[in-house]
Design an enzyme around this catalytic site. Structure first.
Site, PDB file in Angstrom:
ATOM      1  N   GLU A 289      -3.950   7.385  -4.643  1.00 33.64           N
ATOM      2  CA  GLU A 289      -4.152   6.820  -5.896  1.00 33.64           C
ATOM      3  C   GLU A 289      -5.602   7.370  -6.284  1.00 33.64           C
ATOM      4  O   GLU A 289      -6.345   7.370  -5.357  1.00 33.64           O
ATOM      5  CB  GLU A 289      -4.202   5.384  -5.753  1.00 33.64           C
TER       6      GLU A 289
ATOM      7  N   ARG B 264       0.885  -1.163   0.038  1.00 34.63           N
ATOM      8  CA  ARG B 264      -0.171  -0.121  -0.018  1.00 34.63           C
ATOM      9  C   ARG B 264       0.830   1.293   0.179  1.00 34.63           C
ATOM     10  O   ARG B 264       1.945   1.249   0.806  1.00 34.63           O
ATOM     11  CB  ARG B 264      -0.854   0.131   1.468  1.00 34.63           C
TER      12      ARG B 264
ATOM     13  N   HIS C 132      -1.362   0.179 -10.185  1.00 39.07           N
ATOM     14  CA  HIS C 132      -2.045  -0.715  -9.045  1.00 39.07           C
ATOM     15  C   HIS C 132      -2.649  -1.820  -9.674  1.00 39.07           C
ATOM     16  O   HIS C 132      -3.929  -2.237  -9.722  1.00 39.07           O
ATOM     17  CB  HIS C 132      -3.358   0.039  -8.152  1.00 39.07           C
TER      18      HIS C 132
HETATM   19  P1  NAP Z   1      -0.740 -11.299   5.141  1.00 40.11           P
HETATM   20  O1  NAP Z   1      -0.780 -12.756   4.828  1.00 40.11           O
HETATM   21  O2  NAP Z   1      -1.709 -11.066   6.412  1.00 40.11           O
HETATM   22  O3  NAP Z   1       0.919 -10.966   5.324  1.00 40.11           O
HETATM   23  C1  NAP Z   1       1.263  -9.662   5.918  1.00 40.11           C
HETATM   24  C2  NAP Z   1       2.600 -10.029   6.589  1.00 40.11           C
HETATM   25  O4  NAP Z   1       2.887  -8.534   7.083  1.00 40.11           O
HETATM   26  C3  NAP Z   1       2.650 -10.961   7.584  1.00 40.11           C
HETATM   27  O5  NAP Z   1       4.029 -11.679   7.666  1.00 40.11           O
HETATM   28  C4  NAP Z   1       2.629 -10.014   8.806  1.00 40.11           C
HETATM   29  O6  NAP Z   1       3.657 -10.576  10.070  1.00 40.11           O
HETATM   30  C5  NAP Z   1       3.588  -8.823   8.272  1.00 40.11           C
HETATM   31  N1  NAP Z   1       3.579  -7.496   9.017  1.00 40.11           N
HETATM   32  C6  NAP Z   1       2.420  -6.873   9.277  1.00 40.11           C
HETATM   33  N2  NAP Z   1       2.306  -5.863  10.365  1.00 40.11           N
HETATM   34  C7  NAP Z   1       3.937  -5.627   9.939  1.00 40.11           C
HETATM   35  C8  NAP Z   1       4.862  -4.588  10.629  1.00 40.11           C
HETATM   36  N3  NAP Z   1       4.317  -3.696  11.474  1.00 40.11           N
HETATM   37  N4  NAP Z   1       6.242  -4.820  10.266  1.00 40.11           N
HETATM   38  C9  NAP Z   1       6.389  -6.049   9.648  1.00 40.11           C
HETATM   39  N5  NAP Z   1       5.713  -7.005   9.390  1.00 40.11           N
HETATM   40  C10 NAP Z   1       4.539  -6.721   9.340  1.00 40.11           C
HETATM   41  O7  NAP Z   1      -1.078 -10.456   3.661  1.00 40.11           O
HETATM   42  P2  NAP Z   1      -0.865 -10.714   2.267  1.00 40.11           P
HETATM   43  O8  NAP Z   1      -2.138 -11.350   1.826  1.00 40.11           O
HETATM   44  O9  NAP Z   1       0.400 -11.356   2.084  1.00 40.11           O
HETATM   45  O10 NAP Z   1      -1.164  -9.425   1.676  1.00 40.11           O
HETATM   46  C11 NAP Z   1      -0.355  -8.337   2.164  1.00 40.11           C
HETATM   47  C12 NAP Z   1      -0.575  -7.184   1.585  1.00 40.11           C
HETATM   48  O11 NAP Z   1      -0.410  -6.856   0.318  1.00 40.11           O
HETATM   49  C13 NAP Z   1      -2.248  -6.884   1.618  1.00 40.11           C
HETATM   50  O12 NAP Z   1      -2.869  -6.431   2.874  1.00 40.11           O
HETATM   51  C14 NAP Z   1      -2.385  -5.637   0.608  1.00 40.11           C
HETATM   52  O13 NAP Z   1      -2.421  -4.216   1.207  1.00 40.11           O
HETATM   53  C15 NAP Z   1      -1.287  -5.613  -0.364  1.00 40.11           C
HETATM   54  N6  NAP Z   1      -1.777  -6.183  -1.721  1.00 40.11           N
HETATM   55  C16 NAP Z   1      -1.414  -5.367  -2.693  1.00 40.11           C
HETATM   56  C17 NAP Z   1      -1.992  -5.832  -4.168  1.00 40.11           C
HETATM   57  C18 NAP Z   1      -1.796  -4.901  -5.386  1.00 40.11           C
HETATM   58  O14 NAP Z   1      -2.545  -5.016  -6.262  1.00 40.11           O
HETATM   59  N7  NAP Z   1      -0.706  -4.278  -5.129  1.00 40.11           N
HETATM   60  C19 NAP Z   1      -2.957  -6.949  -4.228  1.00 40.11           C
HETATM   61  C20 NAP Z   1      -3.090  -7.747  -2.905  1.00 40.11           C
HETATM   62  C21 NAP Z   1      -2.532  -7.275  -1.857  1.00 40.11           C
HETATM   63  P3  NAP Z   1       3.396  -9.978  11.595  1.00 40.11           P
HETATM   64  O15 NAP Z   1       1.992 -10.176  11.882  1.00 40.11           O
HETATM   65  O16 NAP Z   1       4.177 -11.188  12.244  1.00 40.11           O
HETATM   66  O17 NAP Z   1       4.279  -8.879  11.703  1.00 40.11           O
HETATM   67  C1  8YV Z   2      -7.048  -4.908  -5.627  1.00 38.32           C
HETATM   68  C2  8YV Z   2      -5.426  -5.189  -3.780  1.00 38.32           C
HETATM   69  O1  8YV Z   2      -6.810  -4.323  -6.770  1.00 38.32           O
HETATM   70  O2  8YV Z   2      -6.363  -7.407  -2.979  1.00 38.32           O
HETATM   71  C3  8YV Z   2      -5.847  -6.007  -2.494  1.00 38.32           C
HETATM   72  O3  8YV Z   2      -5.257  -5.647  -1.487  1.00 38.32           O
HETATM   73  O4  8YV Z   2      -4.921  -4.068  -3.571  1.00 38.32           O
HETATM   74  C4  8YV Z   2      -5.818  -5.253  -5.247  1.00 38.32           C
HETATM   75  O5  8YV Z   2      -5.936  -6.938  -5.270  1.00 38.32           O
HETATM   76  C5  8YV Z   2      -7.950  -4.066  -4.860  1.00 38.32           C
HETATM   77  O6  8YV Z   2      -8.295  -4.672  -3.812  1.00 38.32           O
HETATM   78  C6  8YV Z   2      -9.214  -3.601  -5.662  1.00 38.32           C
HETATM   79  O7  8YV Z   2      -9.740  -2.544  -5.188  1.00 38.32           O
END
Ligand code: NAP
Ligand code: 8YV
Length: 325
Positions: free
Chosen positions: A269, A240, A286
C-alpha cells in the site's frame, strides 16, 4: 466512547515522539499536551540526543516502530499504536526490552465488519460494476448481466477474533452458513470450526480473511487456498495484504479459477497492481475503520494508553505479547 484517564502531569520536552503521519486531531491533541518530536522517516538521520530523550512513540499500523527505529531509541518505554494491527512494530524486541505496546482493539470492530459485509455484497451482486455500467450510459443498450445470490451462501471466515466474529454475526443475518478457521477452536460460538484453510476455502462460496498480519500469517492464503475456492468462489480481504499471495490471486482471477475478489488491503500500500484493477474485483483504499466516529474512538484510546503509561498506570489496551503494567 472510551473513558479517558486524566492527563498526566507535564512531561519533559521530547519524551513523546511521533512516527509517521497521524490523524490530524490526534496530532493536535499530542501537540496540545506534550512537546512532541517528529521522528525522521530515515532512522540513519535520527539525532542521538533526540533519540535518547524519547520514552513514548505514537504511531499507526501503517508505519509502526520497526526493529531499526526501536533499536535506535535506548530509553523507549511504550509504543502506542493507532490501529488494532501492530504487525509493523517489532513486538519481539519490545517484549525482550520490557517495552509496552498498546493498540486500539474493539472500537473499530463494527466498522471493519461493516466493510467486510459491503465487500461481500458487492462481489456477489456487483453493485459497483453495475453502477459504472449505468454511469457509462450502457443501460440504454441492454440490462446488466445477472449476478450471484449472497443470502443463503456459505461464508468461510479465516480468523474468528473480534472482527471475524462481528463479520460472522452480520453474515448470519443473511441466512448464510458460517464456517471458520483458527489455530484453536473458539469456545461458545455456534459455527463449525474447519481446521485447514484449504478445506475452509473448498467448502465456502466466499472466504473472508480476518487474521492479523505479520510473519506468522504471511502468504497463508496461497495459490492452493485461492484455487480451492473454485470458479464460483470469491475472496474478501480486510486483514492485511501480506496474508494473501497477491501474485497468485492475480493469476487465479485472470485464468477464471475464482469468480472475483473484494480487497481493502494490499501487499504494498498504497500501490495497487495494475492487473488487480479489474471489473470482477472491488478495490478499497484501506478504509475499513475509516469513519469519523471510529477514528475519534481510536484517537481517544491511543491517547488513553499514552496518558496511562506516563501516569504510571496500567494500560487500557496492551497487546498480549508485552507487559501491561
Ligand atoms: P483478533 O481479535 O486478535 O483476531 C485474530 C484472529 O485470527 C483470531 O481468531 C486468531 O485465532 C486468528 N488467527 C491468528 N493467526 C492465525 C492463523 N495462522 N491461522 C488461522 N487463524 C489465525 O484481531 P481482530 O481485532 O479481529 O483484528 C484482526 C486483524 O484485522 C488485525 O490484526 C488487522 O490486521 C486487521 N484490521 C484491518 C483493518 C482495515 O482497515 N482493513 C482494520 C482493523 C483491523 P487463533 O489465535 O486461535 O489462531
Ligand atoms: C487503520 C487498521 O487504518 O486497525 C488496523 O489494524 O488497519 C486500520 O484501522 C490503520 O491502523 C491506520 O494506519
Amino acid at each position: 466512547m472510551t473513558n479517558l484517564p486524566d492527563s498526566a502531569s507535564p512531561v519533559a520536552p521530547g519524551t513523546v515522539a511521533q512516527a509517521g503521519p497521524l490523524l490530524e486531531s490526534l496530532q493536535q491533541s499530542l501537540r496540545d499536551e506534550y512537546s512532541v518530536v517528529r521522528l525522521p522517516d530515515d532512522v540513519a538521520t535520527l539525532d542521538p540526543a533526540v533519540a535518547a530523550a524519547v520514552r513514548a512513540v505514537v504511531t499507526s499500523g501503517r508505519v509502526g516502530v520497526g526493529s531499526e527505529l526501536m533499536a535506535a531509541l535506548p530509553n523507549l518505554e511504550i509504543v502506542t499504536n493507532f490501529g488494532v494491527g501492530y504487525d509493523t512494530t517489532d513486538v519481539a524486541q519490545a517484549a525482550a526490552r520490557g517495552i509496552r505496546v498498546a493498540n486500539t482493539p474493539d472500537v473499530l470492530t463494527d466498522c471493519v465488519a461493516d466493510t467486510a459485509l459491503g465487500l461481500m455484497l458487492d462481489v456477489f451482486r456487483r453493485f459497483g460494476a453495475s453502477e459504472r455500467f449505468l454511469r457509462d450510459g450502457r443501460w440504454e443498450s441492454g440490462g446488466f448481466p445477472l449476478t450471484r445470490r449472497f443470502s443463503g451462501s456459505t461464508v468461510g471466515v479465516l480468523g474468528l477474533g473480534r472482527i471475524g466474529q462481528a463479520i460472522a454475526r452480520r453474515a448470519a443475518a443473511f441466512d448464510t452458513t458460517i464456517l471458520y478457521t483458527t489455530r484453536r477452536p473458539v469456545e461458545g460460538v455456534p459455527w463449525e470450526h474447519v481446521p485447514s484453510a484449504v478445506d475452509l476455502a473448498r467448502r465456502s462460496d466466499v472466504l473472508v480473511v480476518a487474521v492479523p498480519g505479520g510473519a506468522s500469517t504471511e502468504g497463508l492464503v496461497d495459490a492452493e487456498v485461492i484455487r480451492a475456492l473454485g470458479p464460483d468462489g470469491f475472496l474478501v480481504n480486510i486483514a492485511r495484504g501480506s496474508v494473501v499471495d497477491e501474485d497468485a490471486l492475480i493469476v487465479a482471477l485472470e485464468s477464471g479459477e475464482i469468480a472475483g475478489a473484494g480487497l481493502d488491503v494490499f501487499a504494498h500500500e498504497p500501490h495497487v497492481p495494475e492487473r488487480l484493477i479489474r471489473d470482477d474485483v472491488t478495490l478499497l483504499p484501506h478504509v475499513g475503520s475509516g469513519t469519523t466516529e471510529t477514528r475519534q474512538d481510536m484517537r481517544d484510546l491511543t491517547l488513553a494508553n499514552l496518558r496511562a503509561h506516563l501516569a504510571g498506570e496500567p494500560l487500557p489496551t496492551p497487546v498480549p505479547e508485552t507487559p501491561a503494567g
